[in-house]
Write an enzyme that holds these catalytic residues in place. Sequence first.
Site, PDB file in Angstrom:
ATOM      1  N   HIS A 143       1.069  -1.536  -0.062  1.00 31.68           N
ATOM      2  CA  HIS A 143       0.123   0.593   0.056  1.00 31.68           C
ATOM      3  C   HIS A 143       0.814   1.503   0.161  1.00 31.68           C
ATOM      4  O   HIS A 143       1.782   1.106   0.263  1.00 31.68           O
ATOM      5  CB  HIS A 143      -0.805   0.246   1.169  1.00 31.68           C
ATOM      6  CG  HIS A 143      -0.500  -0.003   3.046  1.00 31.68           C
ATOM      7  ND1 HIS A 143       0.732  -0.596   3.096  1.00 31.68           N
ATOM      8  CD2 HIS A 143      -0.561   1.250   3.295  1.00 31.68           C
ATOM      9  CE1 HIS A 143       0.662  -0.453   4.054  1.00 31.68           C
ATOM     10  NE2 HIS A 143      -0.085   0.796   4.052  1.00 31.68           N
ATOM     11  N   HIS A 164       1.421   3.535   2.065  1.00 27.11           N
ATOM     12  CA  HIS A 164       1.650   4.573   3.180  1.00 27.11           C
ATOM     13  C   HIS A 164       3.130   4.750   3.329  1.00 27.11           C
ATOM     14  O   HIS A 164       3.553   3.523   2.839  1.00 27.11           O
ATOM     15  CB  HIS A 164       1.208   4.155   4.957  1.00 27.11           C
ATOM     16  CG  HIS A 164      -0.026   4.536   4.817  1.00 27.11           C
ATOM     17  ND1 HIS A 164      -0.646   3.686   5.858  1.00 27.11           N
ATOM     18  CD2 HIS A 164      -0.827   5.291   4.553  1.00 27.11           C
ATOM     19  CE1 HIS A 164      -2.430   4.196   5.744  1.00 27.11           C
ATOM     20  NE2 HIS A 164      -2.189   4.958   5.254  1.00 27.11           N
ATOM     21  N   ASP A 169       5.838   4.072   5.627  1.00 27.22           N
ATOM     22  CA  ASP A 169       7.147   3.835   5.761  1.00 27.22           C
ATOM     23  C   ASP A 169       7.191   1.937   5.371  1.00 27.22           C
ATOM     24  O   ASP A 169       7.470   1.391   5.249  1.00 27.22           O
ATOM     25  CB  ASP A 169       6.212   3.170   7.471  1.00 27.22           C
ATOM     26  CG  ASP A 169       4.984   2.621   7.797  1.00 27.22           C
ATOM     27  OD1 ASP A 169       4.079   3.061   6.520  1.00 27.22           O
ATOM     28  OD2 ASP A 169       4.773   2.156   8.310  1.00 27.22           O
ATOM     29  N   HIS A 170       6.376   2.188   4.271  1.00 23.34           N
ATOM     30  CA  HIS A 170       6.083   0.736   2.498  1.00 23.34           C
ATOM     31  C   HIS A 170       6.766   1.592   1.982  1.00 23.34           C
ATOM     32  O   HIS A 170       7.169   0.890   0.976  1.00 23.34           O
ATOM     33  CB  HIS A 170       5.025   0.454   3.034  1.00 23.34           C
ATOM     34  CG  HIS A 170       4.022  -0.179   4.412  1.00 23.34           C
ATOM     35  ND1 HIS A 170       4.353  -1.429   4.121  1.00 23.34           N
ATOM     36  CD2 HIS A 170       4.230   0.096   5.098  1.00 23.34           C
ATOM     37  CE1 HIS A 170       3.838  -2.256   5.329  1.00 23.34           C
ATOM     38  NE2 HIS A 170       3.549  -0.661   6.283  1.00 23.34           N
ATOM     39  N   HIS A 221      -7.400  -1.722   5.641  1.00 28.57           N
ATOM     40  CA  HIS A 221      -6.301  -0.759   5.966  1.00 28.57           C
ATOM     41  C   HIS A 221      -7.134   0.534   5.864  1.00 28.57           C
ATOM     42  O   HIS A 221      -7.516   0.398   5.103  1.00 28.57           O
ATOM     43  CB  HIS A 221      -4.808  -0.934   5.606  1.00 28.57           C
ATOM     44  CG  HIS A 221      -3.987  -0.293   6.540  1.00 28.57           C
ATOM     45  ND1 HIS A 221      -4.273   0.021   7.656  1.00 28.57           N
ATOM     46  CD2 HIS A 221      -3.640   0.684   6.034  1.00 28.57           C
ATOM     47  CE1 HIS A 221      -2.789   0.937   8.225  1.00 28.57           C
ATOM     48  NE2 HIS A 221      -2.640   1.488   7.190  1.00 28.57           N
ATOM     49  N   ASP A 258      -0.517  -3.602   5.977  1.00 28.62           N
ATOM     50  CA  ASP A 258      -1.227  -3.558   7.060  1.00 28.62           C
ATOM     51  C   ASP A 258      -2.314  -3.639   6.777  1.00 28.62           C
ATOM     52  O   ASP A 258      -3.221  -3.287   5.808  1.00 28.62           O
ATOM     53  CB  ASP A 258      -1.407  -2.429   7.022  1.00 28.62           C
ATOM     54  CG  ASP A 258       0.042  -1.708   7.198  1.00 28.62           C
ATOM     55  OD1 ASP A 258       1.363  -2.077   7.332  1.00 28.62           O
ATOM     56  OD2 ASP A 258       0.548  -0.860   8.037  1.00 28.62           O
ATOM     57  N   HIS A 309       6.076  -5.890  11.724  1.00 30.64           N
ATOM     58  CA  HIS A 309       5.613  -4.332  11.889  1.00 30.64           C
ATOM     59  C   HIS A 309       4.968  -4.112  13.632  1.00 30.64           C
ATOM     60  O   HIS A 309       4.036  -3.920  13.346  1.00 30.64           O
ATOM     61  CB  HIS A 309       4.522  -4.651  10.519  1.00 30.64           C
ATOM     62  CG  HIS A 309       4.033  -3.277  10.318  1.00 30.64           C
ATOM     63  ND1 HIS A 309       3.353  -2.784  11.079  1.00 30.64           N
ATOM     64  CD2 HIS A 309       3.922  -2.454   9.755  1.00 30.64           C
ATOM     65  CE1 HIS A 309       2.500  -1.448  10.709  1.00 30.64           C
ATOM     66  NE2 HIS A 309       3.381  -1.277   9.041  1.00 30.64           N
TER      67      HIS A 309
END
Length: 315
Positions: free
Chosen positions: A62, A64, A66-67, A139, A210, A268
């Site tokens: 996805h 976000h 942090d990914h 999510h 997530d 995570h």
Amino acid sequence: MQITFLGTSSGVPTRSRNVSAIAFRLPQKAEVWLFDCGEGTQHQFQRSELKVSQLRRIFVTHMHGDHIFGLMGLLASCGLAGNVERIDIYGPPKLNEYLTTCARYSQTHFSYPIKVHTVVPGTVYEDDEFIVRCAPLKHRVPAFGYRVEEKDRAGHFKVEKAKALGIPPGPLYGQLKRGEWVTLPDGRKINGATLCGPLQPGRKFAYCTDTIFCDSAVELAQGVDLLIHEATFAHQDAQLAYDRLHSTSTMAAQVALAAQVKQLMMTHFSPRYAPGNSLQLDDLLAEAQAIFPNTQMARDFLTYEVPRDGAESEN
């Protein structure tokens, strides 16, 4: 099937854990596939035994940060190294737009081909050895989990039996190893399956992050040898998990139990469970193991070999 965890923290990095990235190494193909690419992933490559020159595919769950914040840096470094042939990137809508915009404003020009594939539920990639599928998770933004399946292989080829039948070594052996029928020069027809041991079932793993607990994660992970599942929060912080659509350690274990997986690897983790705090990661592990005993906790640079015989292997 060798998996190396390059980042196991959620949201932000810590002193011992970087943000999300998991490398899947295929020694037989001299390839590395990457699942998510948080900021600093290229540094994690440098600190590991992985070779960035072997990177061929990146699967993004996805959008976000942090990914994905490590994507442009890693791709640019691959270009400067000059030894990457091509990279295919798979992910949700807007991923191509994000990368195109980053390249435009940073004036980054890649010296190798990059192809971005927008995924939809179902098969996203297949070759002679592997098939990769994805399914939607639950999510705050569109998110996908991935399932990688190694295709079944023919059993061990019985060379001595083939020689005893007077079959000359050469191209025919390749056909027989694949279980095919062959016709010998003397007219005899030989069924390759009779010269091979039992079929070797392919190994399977699923990557779910997530997400909060959802049925699609259970379906995606059904029967896999290894489930990698986020466990951002402890059970007592379940309300935070519901508010932010993340999983607790007990939710991860419930997915593993419902999907009848062989091994659960949690990742995570929220930095709130750092050493010295009232709740620590060992508490999350104990919570999960109470539901699904065959649970482990990932750490940065942990390498896990998905076994064929059910015996775990890690270092």
